[in-house]
Design a protein around this motif. Structure first.
Motif, short mmCIF file in Angstrom:
data_model
loop_
_atom_site.label_atom_id
_atom_site.label_comp_id
_atom_site.label_asym_id
_atom_site.label_seq_id
_atom_site.Cartn_x
_atom_site.Cartn_y
_atom_site.Cartn_z
N VAL A 136 -5.74 4.61 -2.20
CA VAL A 136 -4.77 5.70 -1.99
C VAL A 136 -5.32 7.00 -2.58
O VAL A 136 -5.28 8.06 -1.94
N LEU A 137 -5.84 6.93 -3.80
CA LEU A 137 -6.39 8.11 -4.47
C LEU A 137 -7.56 8.69 -3.67
O LEU A 137 -7.65 9.91 -3.47
N TYR A 138 -8.42 7.82 -3.20
CA TYR A 138 -9.59 8.26 -2.44
C TYR A 138 -9.18 8.97 -1.15
O TYR A 138 -9.71 10.03 -0.81
N THR A 139 -8.24 8.37 -0.43
CA THR A 139 -7.81 8.94 0.86
C THR A 139 -7.21 10.33 0.67
O THR A 139 -7.51 11.26 1.44
N LEU A 140 -6.35 10.48 -0.32
CA LEU A 140 -5.74 11.79 -0.58
C LEU A 140 -6.80 12.82 -0.97
O LEU A 140 -6.76 13.97 -0.51
N ALA A 141 -7.76 12.43 -1.80
CA ALA A 141 -8.80 13.37 -2.23
C ALA A 141 -9.67 13.80 -1.06
O ALA A 141 -10.07 14.97 -0.96
N ALA A 142 -9.99 12.87 -0.17
CA ALA A 142 -10.81 13.22 1.01
C ALA A 142 -10.07 14.20 1.91
O ALA A 142 -10.67 15.15 2.44
N ALA A 143 -8.77 13.99 2.08
CA ALA A 143 -7.99 14.91 2.91
C ALA A 143 -7.93 16.30 2.28
O ALA A 143 -8.05 17.31 2.98
N LEU A 144 -7.76 16.35 0.97
CA LEU A 144 -7.72 17.65 0.28
C LEU A 144 -9.08 18.35 0.33
O LEU A 144 -9.14 19.58 0.45
N ALA A 145 -10.15 17.58 0.25
CA ALA A 145 -11.49 18.18 0.33
C ALA A 145 -11.70 18.89 1.66
O ALA A 145 -12.34 19.95 1.73
N ALA A 146 -11.16 18.31 2.73
CA ALA A 146 -11.30 18.92 4.05
C ALA A 146 -10.58 20.27 4.14
O ALA A 146 -10.92 21.11 4.99
N LEU A 147 -9.61 20.51 3.27
CA LEU A 147 -8.84 21.75 3.28
C LEU A 147 -9.27 22.73 2.20
O LEU A 147 -8.68 23.80 2.07
N SER A 148 -10.31 22.38 1.42
CA SER A 148 -10.68 23.18 0.26
C SER A 148 -11.22 24.56 0.65
O SER A 148 -12.08 24.66 1.52
N PRO A 149 -10.74 25.63 -0.02
CA PRO A 149 -11.23 26.98 0.29
C PRO A 149 -12.48 27.38 -0.49
O PRO A 149 -13.11 28.39 -0.15
N THR A 150 -12.84 26.65 -1.53
CA THR A 150 -13.98 27.03 -2.37
C THR A 150 -14.84 25.80 -2.66
O THR A 150 -14.38 24.66 -2.57
N ALA A 159 -9.34 1.27 5.79
CA ALA A 159 -9.68 0.25 4.79
C ALA A 159 -8.46 -0.09 3.94
O ALA A 159 -8.20 -1.27 3.65
N LEU A 160 -7.70 0.92 3.55
CA LEU A 160 -6.49 0.71 2.77
C LEU A 160 -5.50 -0.18 3.53
O LEU A 160 -4.91 -1.12 2.97
N LEU A 161 -5.32 0.08 4.80
CA LEU A 161 -4.39 -0.70 5.61
C LEU A 161 -4.83 -2.16 5.70
O LEU A 161 -4.01 -3.09 5.56
N PHE A 162 -6.14 -2.39 5.90
CA PHE A 162 -6.63 -3.76 6.01
C PHE A 162 -6.44 -4.52 4.70
O PHE A 162 -6.00 -5.67 4.69
N ILE A 163 -6.79 -3.89 3.59
CA ILE A 163 -6.65 -4.55 2.29
C ILE A 163 -5.17 -4.86 2.02
O ILE A 163 -4.83 -5.95 1.53
N ALA A 164 -4.30 -3.91 2.32
CA ALA A 164 -2.88 -4.12 2.06
C ALA A 164 -2.30 -5.28 2.87
O ALA A 164 -1.45 -6.02 2.39
N LEU A 165 -2.79 -5.46 4.10
CA LEU A 165 -2.21 -6.45 4.99
C LEU A 165 -2.89 -7.82 4.95
O LEU A 165 -2.24 -8.85 5.18
N ARG A 166 -4.20 -7.86 4.62
CA ARG A 166 -4.95 -9.09 4.83
C ARG A 166 -5.60 -9.69 3.58
O ARG A 166 -6.02 -10.85 3.62
N VAL A 167 -5.73 -8.94 2.52
CA VAL A 167 -6.50 -9.43 1.38
C VAL A 167 -5.55 -9.78 0.23
O VAL A 167 -4.90 -8.90 -0.34
N PRO A 168 -5.47 -11.06 -0.14
CA PRO A 168 -4.62 -11.46 -1.27
C PRO A 168 -5.34 -11.25 -2.60
O PRO A 168 -6.52 -10.88 -2.64
N GLU A 169 -4.65 -11.52 -3.66
CA GLU A 169 -5.27 -11.49 -4.98
C GLU A 169 -6.27 -12.65 -5.11
O GLU A 169 -5.96 -13.78 -4.74
N THR A 170 -7.47 -12.37 -5.60
CA THR A 170 -8.50 -13.40 -5.72
C THR A 170 -8.71 -13.87 -7.16
O THR A 170 -9.35 -14.90 -7.38
N LEU A 171 -8.21 -13.11 -8.12
CA LEU A 171 -8.40 -13.49 -9.53
C LEU A 171 -7.43 -14.59 -9.90
O LEU A 171 -6.21 -14.39 -9.90
N LYS A 172 -7.95 -15.77 -10.22
CA LYS A 172 -7.09 -16.92 -10.52
C LYS A 172 -6.53 -16.87 -11.94
O LYS A 172 -5.41 -17.28 -12.19
N LEU A 173 -7.32 -16.39 -12.88
CA LEU A 173 -6.90 -16.40 -14.28
C LEU A 173 -7.14 -15.01 -14.88
O LEU A 173 -8.29 -14.61 -15.07
#
Length: 403
Positions: A78-92, A172-186
């Motif tokens: 989520v953080l990455y996606t927002l930052a990439a979108a803001l970079a596209a709008l950056s004036p400096t 990528a965010l959408l795929f992880i949210a919908l298809r990838v479960p937690e893998t850490l057992k302990l």
């Protein structure tokens, strides 16, 4: 999670790294002209990303060991996606640098969790095979990224290229949210406590297997990053390639990388990881020698430079899957911390390369070529010495017992 889902998840998460750089590289000359930035400031858009990428892993790797891979992954994407979108709008250029730094934190979450997930699910030999499959997918992404970036930058400008990066990360965010479960057992409740964490890092950093594979991963990536950080200016400014043509040439090198990962997968069915690495290093050294010859001869052309890159990139396709699986192999309880420490070393190497090229690039191909050649030659040397001595668990245990 099925093996196919794991491979696709790893390919998307690790593929975010070449997307972050390769889509963006063809747009760097246009960004520099549009924002009136100097060469050092443009290189800082890459260096700032790598600094935060490296430091972020040191925090997020242990955090993923404590609270799990999935929450760290989702927040980072989520953080990455927002930052990439803001970079596209950056004036400096300063705003672009800041957004790229934030992207580095999000990228850190993606990469460190991907490597840790691999160790959660598989033992080292099988993990290397799965990683090779995932990096084949990464290679396909890397092959398309500069071509797409070159076309988009030529038609719509550098801001549109940054927008492409935001769209990929959202997918990528959408795929992880919908298809990838937690893998850490302990979960490890002590993972983020300072003293236990420092102790774990000390143990990891002193482990012979980690030293061998971590050094190989960093040096091999140093050669690749040297190529990426300077290639747009070398190809477009010095060698006269158009932006779409540049994208196709870099994409062709990524295709060679895919072939390297396929060869790696084939070898791992019948050979050990160190044996596969020893064979891949021959191509890495050949690429180093070819780049050194170009620097000495002063007869570089689009064809000769691309051919030299193809040799070491083919070797890179063998070295990276094996070494990335190797660095986390001995640490099932601290896979996040081990992945973070290796990732920090890779990012520190990339930052050093970016800082060096920001000063060294002077309108000649020689500084760039010699930098690539040096890292590639050191990669081959490490593959034939440290990895062969310390990269096998039995050998590493014997060395640990005597030191």
């Amino acid at each position: 999670m099925t093996a196919a889902t794991a491979v696709l998840a790893l390919a998307l998460l690790l593929g975010l790294q070449p997307v972050t750089t390769d889509v963006y590289l063809p747009a760097l000359p246009a960004l520099r002209a549009d924002l009136g930035a100097g060469m050092s400031a443009v290189q800082l858009t890459l260096s700032a990303l790598m600094v935060c990428f490296g430091l972020g892993q040191l925090l997020l790797g242990p955090l993923a060991d404590r609270i799990g891979r999935r929450p760290v992954l989702l927040a980072g994407l989520v953080l990455y996606t927002l930052a990439a979108a803001l970079a596209a709008l950056s004036p400096t250029i300063e705003m672009v640098i800041l957004c790229r730094a934030v992207q580095g934190l999000g990228l850190a979450a993606a990469v460190v969790c991907a490597r840790a997930m691999l160790r959660d699910l598989y033992e080292p030999q099988q993990g290397a095979q799965i990683m090779a499959k995932a990096l084949t997918g990464l290679g396909l992404i890397a092959m398309l990224s500069p071509t797409l970036g070159g076309l988009v930058a030529a038609q719509f400008g550098w801001r549109a290229a940054m927008g492409v990066i935001a769209v990929f990360s959202a997918c990528a965010l959408l795929f992880i949210a919908l298809r990838v479960p937690e893998t850490l057992k302990l979960r490890n409740p002590q993972a983020t406590r300072l003293l236990p964490l420092l102790g774990a890092w000390r143990q990891i950093a002193r482990h012979p297997t980690f030293v061998a594979y971590g050094l190989l991963t960093s040096l091999s990536y140093g050669a690749l990053y040297s190529f990426l950080a300077g290639s747009s200016f070398i190809y477009i400014v010095l060698l006269g390639a158009s932006r779409p043509h540049y994208g196709l040439l870099v994409g062709a090198c990524s295709g060679i990388y895919v072939l390297g990962t396929l060869w790696c997968r084939s070898m791992l069915r019948r050979k050990t990881v160190p044996e596969a690495i020893a064979r891949g290093a021959f191509f890495t050294l050949a690429g180093a020698l070819a780049m050194a010859a170009l620097a000495l001869g002063g007869e570089a052309s689009l064809i000769s430079v691309t051919a030299a890159q193809a040799l070491f990139i083919f070797g890179h396709g063998v070295l990276q899957p094996c070494s990335q699986a190797g660095v986390v192999g001995p640490f099932p309880r601290h896979a996040g911390a081990a992945s973070a420490l290796s990732g920090f070393a890779i990012a520190a190497t990339a930052f050093g390369v970016g800082a060096w090229l920001g000063v060294a690039l002077d309108g000649r191909i020689a500084p760039w070529a010699w930098t690539i050649a040096g890292f590639a030659a050191l990669s081959a040397l490490t593959a034939w010495t440290l990895v062969q001595r310390l990269g096998r668990p039995a050998a590493a245990s014997a060395v640990s017992a005597t030191t």
